[in-house]
Design an enzyme around this catalytic site. Structure first.
Site, PDB file in Angstrom:
ATOM      1  N   LYS A 115      21.396 -79.821   0.321  1.00  0.00           N
ATOM      2  CA  LYS A 115      22.717 -79.478   0.853  1.00  0.00           C
ATOM      3  C   LYS A 115      22.622 -78.631   2.115  1.00  0.00           C
ATOM      4  CE  LYS A 115      25.826 -79.776  -3.098  1.00  0.00           C
ATOM      5  NZ  LYS A 115      26.912 -79.081  -3.810  1.00  0.00           N
ATOM      6  N   LYS A 217      23.179 -94.024  -6.227  1.00  0.00           N
ATOM      7  CA  LYS A 217      24.165 -93.634  -7.231  1.00  0.00           C
ATOM      8  C   LYS A 217      25.587 -93.760  -6.676  1.00  0.00           C
ATOM      9  CE  LYS A 217      24.436 -90.024 -10.492  1.00  0.00           C
ATOM     10  NZ  LYS A 217      24.049 -88.766 -11.111  1.00  0.00           N
ATOM     11  N   LYS A 220      30.989 -89.718  -4.684  1.00  0.00           N
ATOM     12  CA  LYS A 220      32.258 -89.422  -4.026  1.00  0.00           C
ATOM     13  C   LYS A 220      32.066 -89.193  -2.532  1.00  0.00           C
ATOM     14  CE  LYS A 220      31.933 -84.867  -6.174  1.00  0.00           C
ATOM     15  NZ  LYS A 220      32.502 -84.110  -7.299  1.00  0.00           N
TER      16      LYS A 220
END
Ligand code: TRP
Length: 355
Positions: A115, A217, A220
């Site tokens: 991140k 995967k 969102k």
């Protein structure tokens, strides 16, 4: 003292739309766990703000996630559903854990590295401390069972490390105050204030992949909305996304071995099996030899049948935001009754005058 009582805690960030992957991989399992254990489900808004969130979007998404849980079958009256920031003990315990956890432990977290990206110096301090807040979420209730995805396993190990170090560093105080519970460590049993929480990792059967790339995967954050089925999608949208899902030109195999090297086929069969609550082998026995042009409409019908009642219920719930807020407030009151007792004990163990 007696052993820790089994208790489930899990959290989800109110960022972006919930999708089929969240539903099959997480929410549906949480719904099932309610039958066996007391559960706390937390909308982790303090975790969300470790990266920038538009305030108005954050408010909306906290309510949306809450509505999705209730619409999917989370029972907010029998169990506890709340948003994290309404229970200040989470942040308070996280601070104490910040003083237990070592900088080296945090620096090793792969989610932080991902991140923070290349510009690490510019990441928020909160993003680095994120796992310590997650440990506080869990340990404020001394939860023993935490259902999470594979990607959260490292954070749960860190939660165990924090619990073990706290139990060790303060072992004399814990014992002197009679606040220890037995914990099995290998062949030995030690006394600890915090349990060593067990992860309940989602199985590969419930890993839902992108509709556009069977090796990624469902997420969102994928820029393509066609890559996922959102819990708020209406029937036409669900059917269209399945029609446009990536496949290969071959017919479906009749046995599981035939799915090897065919990630998109594997994913669609997996989704069908999970939605139907039947084993994949069953689905292949039924559809083996048939082309995707026949399988996709069957999958679309099933997905619409299972998901549109949830979407409808979500819309109904979202029509009354005041009621959602009441539910969250009531959950927070009940969560706080537990967490504040834990914090009072923690403070007395650590030597922070309180009371
Ligand atoms: N970090 C988790 C995620 O991104 C969310 C989370 C926060 C959580 N606190 C938790 C999950 C406590 C389980 C238990 O998915």
């Amino acid at each position: 003292m007696a052993a820790f009582q089994p208790l489930v805690f899990s959290g989800v960030q109110p960022t972006g739309n919930l999708h089929l992957g969240n539903y099959l991989g997480a929410i549906r399992r949480w719904v099932a766990l309610q039958a066996d254990y007391p559960c706390l489900f937390c909308v982790v808004d303090l975790h969300a703000i470790t990266v920038w969130q538009e305030p108005a979007d954050l408010e909306r998404q906290i309510r949306e996630v809450t509505a999705a849980f209730i619409a999917s079958g989370i029972d907010a009256s029998k169990h506890i559903l709340f948003n994290q920031s309404r229970v200040p003990e989470h942040a308070e315990l996280a601070w104490i854990f910040n003083c237990i956890a070592r900088l080296g432990w945090m620096n090793r977290m792969t989610q932080f590295k991902d991140k923070a990206g290349k510009d690490r110096e510019n990441a928020s301090l909160g993003l680095l401390a994120y796992p310590s807040l997650m440990a506080a979420d869990i340990l404020a209730y001394r939860a023993t069972l935490v259902p999470v995805g594979e990607d959260q396993k490292q954070h749960l190990e860190l939660t165990r490390d924090i619990a073990a170090k706290f139990n060790h560093d303060f072992s004399e105080r814990i014992e002197a105050k009679g606040l220890g519970h037995p914990i099995a460590m290998g062949d030995e049993t030690v006394q600890g204030f915090f349990p060593l929480t067990d992860p309940l990792i989602e199985g590969p059967a419930t890993r839902v992949m992108s509709l556009k790339d069977g090796s990624k995967k469902m997420s969102k954050s994928d820029p393509s909305d066609l890559s996922r089925i959102n819990l708020t999608d209406d029937a036409d949208t669900i059917a269209r996304k399945i029609r446009k899902a990536k496949t290969d030109p071959d017919a479906l195999p009749s046995e599981a071995a035939g799915l090897a090297g065919r990630p998109e086929a594997d994913n669609l069969v997996g989704i069908y099996a999970a939605l139907a609550d039947r084993p994949k082998t069953d689905i292949l026995a039924e559809f083996g030899g048939r082309p995707f042009s026949e399988f996709k409409p069957a999958l679309a019908n099933l997905a619409v049948e299972k998901l549109s009642p949830i979407a409808d219920e979500m819309r109904r719930i979202l029509d009354d935001p005041a009621e959602i807020d009441r539910t969250l407030r009531d959950g927070a009151d009940r969560a706080r009754a537990i967490a504040s007792r834990t914090l009072a004990d923690v403070k007395s163990i650590v030597g922070l005058l309180n009371g």
